[in-house]
Design a protein around this motif. Structure first.
Motif, PDB file in Angstrom:
ATOM      1  N   UNK A 520       6.683 -38.549 -53.020  1.00  0.00           N
ATOM      2  CA  UNK A 520       8.132 -38.496 -53.413  1.00  0.00           C
ATOM      3  C   UNK A 520       7.977 -39.485 -54.733  1.00  0.00           C
ATOM      4  N   UNK A 521       8.805 -39.541 -55.907  1.00  0.00           N
ATOM      5  CA  UNK A 521       8.824 -40.481 -56.866  1.00  0.00           C
ATOM      6  C   UNK A 521      10.315 -40.494 -57.157  1.00  0.00           C
ATOM      7  N   UNK A 522      10.545 -41.848 -57.290  1.00  0.00           N
ATOM      8  CA  UNK A 522      11.727 -42.735 -58.486  1.00  0.00           C
ATOM      9  C   UNK A 522      11.771 -42.588 -59.785  1.00  0.00           C
ATOM     10  N   UNK A 523      12.217 -42.153 -60.107  1.00  0.00           N
ATOM     11  CA  UNK A 523      12.341 -41.738 -62.172  1.00  0.00           C
ATOM     12  C   UNK A 523      13.676 -41.830 -62.340  1.00  0.00           C
ATOM     13  N   UNK A 524      14.259 -42.747 -63.695  1.00  0.00           N
ATOM     14  CA  UNK A 524      15.253 -42.898 -64.455  1.00  0.00           C
ATOM     15  C   UNK A 524      15.308 -42.571 -65.930  1.00  0.00           C
ATOM     16  N   UNK A 525      16.362 -42.725 -66.208  1.00  0.00           N
ATOM     17  CA  UNK A 525      16.543 -43.311 -67.818  1.00  0.00           C
ATOM     18  C   UNK A 525      17.581 -43.499 -68.477  1.00  0.00           C
ATOM     19  N   UNK A 526      18.063 -43.689 -69.391  1.00  0.00           N
ATOM     20  CA  UNK A 526      19.648 -44.485 -70.069  1.00  0.00           C
ATOM     21  C   UNK A 526      19.489 -43.873 -71.675  1.00  0.00           C
ATOM     22  N   UNK A 527      20.882 -43.991 -71.657  1.00  0.00           N
ATOM     23  CA  UNK A 527      21.520 -43.743 -73.267  1.00  0.00           C
ATOM     24  C   UNK A 527      22.194 -44.296 -73.337  1.00  0.00           C
ATOM     25  N   UNK A 528      22.123 -45.251 -75.304  1.00  0.00           N
ATOM     26  CA  UNK A 528      23.575 -45.642 -75.387  1.00  0.00           C
ATOM     27  C   UNK A 528      24.682 -44.456 -76.783  1.00  0.00           C
ATOM     28  N   UNK A 529      25.867 -45.197 -76.921  1.00  0.00           N
ATOM     29  CA  UNK A 529      26.331 -44.042 -77.598  1.00  0.00           C
ATOM     30  C   UNK A 529      27.757 -44.776 -78.207  1.00  0.00           C
ATOM     31  N   UNK A 530      27.607 -44.865 -79.722  1.00  0.00           N
ATOM     32  CA  UNK A 530      28.788 -45.711 -80.205  1.00  0.00           C
ATOM     33  C   UNK A 530      29.716 -44.761 -81.716  1.00  0.00           C
ATOM     34  N   UNK A 531      30.935 -44.424 -81.475  1.00  0.00           N
ATOM     35  CA  UNK A 531      31.392 -43.823 -81.796  1.00  0.00           C
ATOM     36  C   UNK A 531      31.584 -44.097 -82.890  1.00  0.00           C
ATOM     37  N   UNK A 532      31.355 -44.158 -83.928  1.00  0.00           N
ATOM     38  CA  UNK A 532      31.954 -45.175 -85.188  1.00  0.00           C
ATOM     39  C   UNK A 532      32.766 -44.935 -85.791  1.00  0.00           C
TER      40      UNK A 532
END
Length: 608
Positions: A520-532
């Motif tokens: 078993x392994x725990x993995x992750x990610x994230x992101x940002x967005x900006x509607x200028x």
């Protein structure tokens, strides 16, 4: 292959539609992107405004521009970063390789994960173009995280068509066309070959083999001095194909249905002997039924049968022979007129290509595909605002059966007319192959949406358990280790004031290819967005009507797939017998030695 479509009315209709579209776009100078349209992501939909991952959407209608009936081939040029490499154009076989964002590991290890209606371990060759509603190309970590440990190379996600609440529509289409090779190699004649071969030997300090008399003989071909252009003799200049499709779609308030039935037929390019034929029958039915305001159910059933008939020589072997048999190797016939009982022979190559196509026997292959999804959807909004849930079970079966006869034929040496070999023109039909795959999956999902003031929050949770089994029953049973995987995934997407987006994704991945401590392994990610473009300083701009900046980062686990996938039990030590030695009185006792065939690595776990 080039495709020449004979139904001119279709071309005219398509040209007229294109002209009308161009006019509308030209007149609509103030058009803005439809960023509120939903985009299908793993186990949930997001509007384009909310996206922080790299996703390209290909609509099904945009794939109907080509006469090619293979989905992989038609994807060429449809999405940036999607690399489509076309291989040989055998009838009914799409030798196409897909890559997303280039090469990483090499070979099959670069192939994206194929997902059809939410289920992985399915093949694009199992569906037809007419069944596709949309294809999403998932490129980066936040977009593909919820598909687990097989998705590291990107994902090709296919959504098939479904019914709707409205008047039923019945459509029918038929197509007939001609296929011709784009280019074929042009080989030297026997006389040219003899001169060049002599020169090559002279260059190496050796004596020429072919005399002037031999070369003169090749200039005026005969049985003793053959001059065979194999591509010209054995290939037609073109071949035909046909495609027929019928579709029914519609529904009412409670029941929506989609039904598609299709047929594809194609012939090979063989000009002598048994011509290869390919026929495909396919059917897909997607049914949705609303039981009440909370519970709805769906049942998806799809089936396909592919049938090939050809001589007992593979396409690769046939084209290899076309390119490797020398023009002066053997006369096709040692008689003045073509006679199947008077086939020529050469000591350099044992086979005569005419005999391979006409008297080697035959091989008939049938592939059977069956896909089933059955599930429920729960609209729990009356209990908890914005809450929905669903679950479904999937069961797929693939079976390939090969039946044929392997025959033999005699040939005649043109030098002394000696017959080589024996004619074997009858034999019992035998089973040449019998392979089966089963794909079983259980999927559950929970979705939650909440809006208040300037805040917009969406949560998607999914649980996926899949088992892929492979079995072969030819020459005794052999069963490969089942491939089992589990993934628990969560996506949280938050938007503030319709301008700023924050997203996080995580997956708890499980694979039975590793020890229990490393499974078993725990993995992750994230992101940002900006509607200028939603900011005050860009509102009303005549130059920029939509501007969005976004980025994502994360780490995924990968237990590899394809031919170079992690094998099972790599964490175990294995020994095999190796050699023997004698002991005891008069060396009467035999003892056997052992050696290590594999030193296991108990620390093996997910590639990151």
């Amino acid at each position: 292959m080039k495709y020449y479509i004979l139904i001119l009315l279709l071309l005219i209709g398509g040209f007229a539609s294109a002209q009308q579209t161009n006019v509308l776009l030209a007149n609509d100078t103030t058009a803005t992107p439809k960023m509120d349209a939903k985009v299908a992501l793993p186990f949930g939909n997001l509007t384009k405004n909310r996206l922080v991952g790299a996703v390209d959407v290909i609509k099904g209608e945009n794939l109907m521009h080509s006469s090619d009936y293979n989905v992989e081939s038609v994807l060429a040029g449809q999405a940036p970063g999607l690399i489509v490499t076309k291989g040989a154009g055998d009838p009914g076989i799409d030798n196409t390789w897909l890559k997303i964002r280039g090469l990483s590991r090499g070979g099959s290890e670069d192939s994206p994960l194929i997902v059809i209606d939410g289920i992985a371990n399915r093949s694009l060759s199992s569906i037809t173009l007419e069944e596709i509603e949309s294809i999403e190309v998932l490129k980066d970590v936040t977009a593909k995280m919820l598909y687990g440990s097989k998705a590291a190379n990107g994902v090709i996600q296919v959504t098939t068509k479904r019914g709707y609440n409205g008047k039923k529509k019945i459509s029918f289409s038929g197509e007939y066309g001609i296929k011709a090779p784009s280019v074929l190699p042009d080989y030297v004649t026997s006389a040219q070959y003899a001169r060049l071969y002599n020169q090559a030997r002279i260059n190496d300090g050796l004596e020429p083999i072919y005399s002037d008399e031999d070369i003169a003989g090749y200039e005026n071909p005969s049985i003793l001095y053959p001059n065979v252009d194999y591509y010209d003799e054995f290939l037609k200049s073109n071949t035909s194909f046909q495609r027929v499709n019928a579709q029914l779609i519609g529904g009412d308030d409670n029941t929506q249905y989609f039904l598609n039935v299709g047929y594809v037929g194609e012939k090979g390019l063989e000009n002598i002997g048994k011509q290869q034929t390919f026929n495909r029958l396919n059917v897909r039915s997607n049914l949705d039924y609303e039981v009440n305001e909370v519970l709805s159910m769906f049942l998806d059933i799809a089936g396909r049968m592919d049938m090939w008939e050809r001589a007992d020589i593979s396409n690769n072997a046939f084209f290899d022979a076309l390119s490797s048999h020398r023009p002066n190797d053997y006369p096709l016939y040692v008689s003045q007129q073509p006679d199947i009982d008077s086939l020529g022979w050469s000591p350099r190559v044992s086979e005569n290509l005419v005999g391979e196509l006409a008297r080697s026997g035959y091989l008939n292959t049938k592939n059977y595909y069956a896909q089933t999804n059955i599930g429920i959807q729960l609209d729990l909004n009356k209990y908890v605002s914005g809450l929905t849930a669903g679950a479904y079970l999937t069961f797929d079966v693939y079976n390939e059966i090969k039946l044929g006869k392997s025959l033999d034929y005699s040939r005649i040496a043109p030098s002394d007319m000696t017959r080589i070999g024996t004619d074997v023109l009858e034999s019992e039909e035998s089973r040449k192959g019998d392979d089966m795959k089963q794909n079983v999956g259980i999927v559950g999902s929970i979705d939650y949406l909440k809006k208040w003031g300037d805040h917009d929050f969406q949560l998607n949770f999914a649980s996926v358990t899949q088992t892929l089994s492979r079995k072969a029953t030819l020459d005794g049973r052999s069963t490969q280790q089942d491939e089992k995987s589990v993934n628990l995934g969560l996506r949280a997407n938050y938007v503030f004031k319709g301008k700023y987006t924050l997203e996080g994704t995580t997956s708890y991945m499980g694979s039975d290819k590793f020890t229990k401590d490393n499974r078993w392994g725990l993995f992750g990610g994230g992101g940002l967005g900006w509607i200028a473009s939603n900011e005050d300083f860009l509102k009303g701009s005549k130059i920029i009507n939509y501007l969005k900046l976004k980025g994502a980062f994360g780490v995924m686990g990968y237990d590899r797939q394809g031919d170079d996938a992690f094998d099972y039990l790599l964490y175990e030590d294995f020994y095999v017998s190796s050699g023997s030695f004698r002991t005891g009185e008069k060396n009467s006792t035999i003892d056997y030695g052992w050696k290590a065939s594999q030193i296991g690595n108990p620390d093996l776990t997910f590639e990151k």
